[in-house]
Design a protein around this motif. Structure first.
Motif, PDB file in Angstrom:
ATOM      1  N   LEU A 135       9.333   7.228  -2.132  1.00 21.72           N
ATOM      2  CA  LEU A 135       9.070   5.982  -2.849  1.00 21.72           C
ATOM      3  C   LEU A 135      10.303   5.082  -2.818  1.00 21.72           C
ATOM      4  N   GLN A 136      11.465   5.660  -2.987  1.00 18.78           N
ATOM      5  CA  GLN A 136      12.700   4.875  -2.946  1.00 18.78           C
ATOM      6  C   GLN A 136      12.923   4.254  -1.577  1.00 18.78           C
ATOM      7  N   PHE A 137      12.586   4.986  -0.510  1.00 23.40           N
ATOM      8  CA  PHE A 137      12.675   4.420   0.837  1.00 23.40           C
ATOM      9  C   PHE A 137      11.744   3.222   0.975  1.00 23.40           C
ATOM     10  N   ALA A 138      10.519   3.366   0.484  1.00 27.30           N
ATOM     11  CA  ALA A 138       9.538   2.286   0.590  1.00 27.30           C
ATOM     12  C   ALA A 138       9.977   1.072  -0.219  1.00 27.30           C
ATOM     13  N   GLN A 139      10.578   1.295  -1.369  1.00 26.86           N
ATOM     14  CA  GLN A 139      11.019   0.192  -2.224  1.00 26.86           C
ATOM     15  C   GLN A 139      12.130  -0.634  -1.583  1.00 26.86           C
ATOM     16  N   LYS A 140      12.839  -0.039  -0.634  1.00 24.74           N
ATOM     17  CA  LYS A 140      13.888  -0.770   0.071  1.00 24.74           C
ATOM     18  C   LYS A 140      13.311  -1.846   0.992  1.00 24.74           C
ATOM     19  N   LEU A 141      12.011  -1.763   1.263  1.00 26.92           N
ATOM     20  CA  LEU A 141      11.351  -2.764   2.093  1.00 26.92           C
ATOM     21  C   LEU A 141      10.943  -3.996   1.286  1.00 26.92           C
ATOM     22  N   GLN A 142      11.039  -3.914  -0.037  1.00 27.02           N
ATOM     23  CA  GLN A 142      10.659  -5.032  -0.890  1.00 27.02           C
ATOM     24  C   GLN A 142      11.606  -6.219  -0.718  1.00 27.02           C
ATOM     25  N   ILE A 143      11.053  -7.391  -0.895  1.00 27.44           N
ATOM     26  CA  ILE A 143      11.868  -8.609  -0.882  1.00 27.44           C
ATOM     27  C   ILE A 143      12.501  -8.832  -2.258  1.00 27.44           C
ATOM     28  N   ASP A 144      11.685  -8.641  -3.307  1.00 24.40           N
ATOM     29  CA  ASP A 144      12.175  -8.867  -4.667  1.00 24.40           C
ATOM     30  C   ASP A 144      13.129  -7.753  -5.096  1.00 24.40           C
ATOM     31  N   GLU A 145      14.208  -8.145  -5.749  1.00 23.17           N
ATOM     32  CA  GLU A 145      15.141  -7.185  -6.326  1.00 23.17           C
ATOM     33  C   GLU A 145      15.175  -7.409  -7.835  1.00 23.17           C
ATOM     34  N   HIS A 180       6.751 -11.110  -4.550  1.00 23.02           N
ATOM     35  CA  HIS A 180       6.290 -10.703  -3.224  1.00 23.02           C
ATOM     36  C   HIS A 180       5.659  -9.313  -3.282  1.00 23.02           C
ATOM     37  N   GLU A 181       4.981  -8.952  -2.225  1.00 21.43           N
ATOM     38  CA  GLU A 181       4.245  -7.690  -2.202  1.00 21.43           C
ATOM     39  C   GLU A 181       5.159  -6.489  -2.464  1.00 21.43           C
ATOM     40  N   GLY A 182       4.608  -5.529  -3.190  1.00 20.05           N
ATOM     41  CA  GLY A 182       5.332  -4.300  -3.470  1.00 20.05           C
ATOM     42  C   GLY A 182       6.030  -4.264  -4.812  1.00 20.05           C
ATOM     43  N   THR A 183       6.168  -5.410  -5.467  1.00 23.03           N
ATOM     44  CA  THR A 183       6.850  -5.462  -6.754  1.00 23.03           C
ATOM     45  C   THR A 183       5.994  -4.791  -7.835  1.00 23.03           C
ATOM     46  N   LYS A 184       6.645  -4.028  -8.684  1.00 21.81           N
ATOM     47  CA  LYS A 184       5.946  -3.334  -9.761  1.00 21.81           C
ATOM     48  C   LYS A 184       5.971  -4.185 -11.024  1.00 21.81           C
ATOM     49  N   VAL A 185       4.804  -4.287 -11.669  1.00 19.40           N
ATOM     50  CA  VAL A 185       4.685  -5.026 -12.923  1.00 19.40           C
ATOM     51  C   VAL A 185       3.941  -4.157 -13.928  1.00 19.40           C
ATOM     52  N   TYR A 186       3.986  -4.576 -15.196  1.00 14.62           N
ATOM     53  CA  TYR A 186       3.255  -3.861 -16.248  1.00 14.62           C
ATOM     54  C   TYR A 186       2.322  -4.844 -16.948  1.00 14.62           C
ATOM     55  N   ALA A 211       1.252  -1.721 -12.328  1.00 17.14           N
ATOM     56  CA  ALA A 211       0.485  -2.242 -11.197  1.00 17.14           C
ATOM     57  C   ALA A 211       1.447  -2.682 -10.102  1.00 17.14           C
ATOM     58  N   ILE A 212       0.918  -2.824  -8.899  1.00 11.34           N
ATOM     59  CA  ILE A 212       1.718  -3.251  -7.749  1.00 11.34           C
ATOM     60  C   ILE A 212       1.168  -4.576  -7.209  1.00 11.34           C
ATOM     61  N   VAL A 213       2.071  -5.514  -6.938  1.00  8.82           N
ATOM     62  CA  VAL A 213       1.674  -6.794  -6.344  1.00  8.82           C
ATOM     63  C   VAL A 213       1.243  -6.559  -4.898  1.00  8.82           C
ATOM     64  N   PHE A 214       0.020  -6.971  -4.572  1.00  9.96           N
ATOM     65  CA  PHE A 214      -0.502  -6.789  -3.219  1.00  9.96           C
ATOM     66  C   PHE A 214      -0.509  -8.088  -2.415  1.00  9.96           C
ATOM     67  N   SER A 215      -0.478  -9.220  -3.098  1.00  4.26           N
ATOM     68  CA  SER A 215      -0.407 -10.487  -2.374  1.00  4.26           C
ATOM     69  C   SER A 215       0.953 -10.608  -1.695  1.00  4.26           C
ATOM     70  N   GLU A 216       0.969 -11.164  -0.504  1.00  8.18           N
ATOM     71  CA  GLU A 216       2.227 -11.298   0.232  1.00  8.18           C
ATOM     72  C   GLU A 216       3.224 -12.126  -0.556  1.00  8.18           C
ATOM     73  N   PRO A 248       0.816  -1.227   0.000  1.00 10.95           N
ATOM     74  CA  PRO A 248       0.000   0.000   0.000  1.00 10.95           C
ATOM     75  C   PRO A 248       0.846   1.273   0.000  1.00 10.95           C
ATOM     76  N   ALA A 249       2.008   1.238   0.673  1.00  9.60           N
ATOM     77  CA  ALA A 249       2.883   2.413   0.700  1.00  9.60           C
ATOM     78  C   ALA A 249       3.406   2.711  -0.698  1.00  9.60           C
ATOM     79  N   ILE A 250       3.959   1.699  -1.359  1.00  6.96           N
ATOM     80  CA  ILE A 250       4.499   1.886  -2.709  1.00  6.96           C
ATOM     81  C   ILE A 250       3.393   2.294  -3.676  1.00  6.96           C
ATOM     82  N   TYR A 251       2.249   1.641  -3.566  1.00  5.31           N
ATOM     83  CA  TYR A 251       1.123   1.935  -4.452  1.00  5.31           C
ATOM     84  C   TYR A 251       0.704   3.403  -4.347  1.00  5.31           C
ATOM     85  N   ASN A 252       0.577   3.907  -3.135  1.00  4.66           N
ATOM     86  CA  ASN A 252       0.117   5.285  -2.961  1.00  4.66           C
ATOM     87  C   ASN A 252       1.197   6.313  -3.301  1.00  4.66           C
TER      88      ASN A 252
END
Length: 249
Positions: free
Chosen positions: A91-101, A211-217, A187-192, A69-73
């Motif tokens: 946004l860059q701070f929030a992206q650091k919380l992502q699991i996927d790189e 994992h959640e927070g990953t950006k896709v098109y 779009a942003i992945v919302f499923s854990e 939700p943080a990355i999405y907003n």
């Protein structure tokens, strides 16, 4: 990461109504992030959208370590105000919380050159540039028409040629950027955790685990499945319920 809510401006009052927005901001300042989220969401339900609202909402989710939700907003806020450095930094701070790189593959060749040029401004900005250039062209034409000397006519003629060429290119850049904006469906992945499938069915093989927070098109859809592309050009199918499209209201 700043801890305060920003954009407490007159525009906020016009968009949201001072009392509701101020109440949400007060809840945020007191550390009542869940309460502030509910209040900001209530404002969104009235169909009032602005970058400061999404930014503040994203800050609340970030404080609660809710990655998607943080990355999405933040992405929603950036969509409405693409030149805001503070939104981009948070946004860059929030992206650091992502699991996927997921790596971002740079474009190469002619497409890179075009994108580097047109991506300098949004399509709205390019449109305004084209308008101003056309006004300058009109001024040069008037100068050419009323000039009394050969030298001044030549100068205004050359200026007209440069300005009309620049105007056409600005219009082309605006059209190109507009097409990119319309056709891209981030779009942003919302499923854990969710599997990226090779085909639009659960029994197909896994291409990747996201994992959640990953950006896709989003590229296409079949029933309740969406074909998506990652920033490293990996493609696969994902269930529609697992992601949330950024550009949808």
């Amino acid at each position: 990461m700043k801890n305060i809510v920003y954009f407490l401006l007159l525009t906020s009052h016009l968009f949201f109504g001072q009392s509701n927005f101020d109440k949400a901001n007060m809840s945020y300042k007191k550390g009542n992030y869940s309460e502030a989220i509910s209040q900001y969401q209530a404002i969104l339900q009235t169909k009032k959208h602005a970058p400061e609202l999404y930014f503040n909402l994203a800050n609340c989710y970030y404080k609660l370590n809710k990655v998607a939700p943080a990355i999405y907003n933040y992405e929603k806020a950036l969509l409405l105000n693409p030149n805001d450095d503070e939104i981009r930094n948070n946004l860059q701070f929030a992206q650091k919380l992502q699991i996927d790189e997921i790596k971002v593959l740079p474009k190469v060749g002619f497409s890179k050159a075009i994108q580097n040029l047109t991506g300098t401004f949004t399509f709205d900005t390019w449109a305004w540039i084209a308008i101003f250039l056309s006004l300058f062209f009109l001024g040069a034409f008037i100068g050419y028409y009323f000039s009394k000397t050969t030298l001044s006519k030549r100068i205004f003629f050359i200026a007209m040629f440069i300005l009309i060429f620049s105007t056409v290119n600005a219009v082309a850049a605006a059209i190109y950027e507009r097409n990119v904006f319309v056709n891209e469906k981030p779009a942003i992945v919302f499923s854990e955790i969710v599997s990226l499938k090779s085909e639009p069915k659960k029994s197909s093989t896994d291409v990747l685990i996201l994992h959640e927070g990953t950006k896709v098109y989003i590229l296409e859809n079949v029933d309740n499945w969406l074909k998506v592309q990652l920033t490293d050009d990996t493609t696969g199918w994902i269930e529609e319920s697992s992601i949330k499209e950024i550009k949808k209201q």
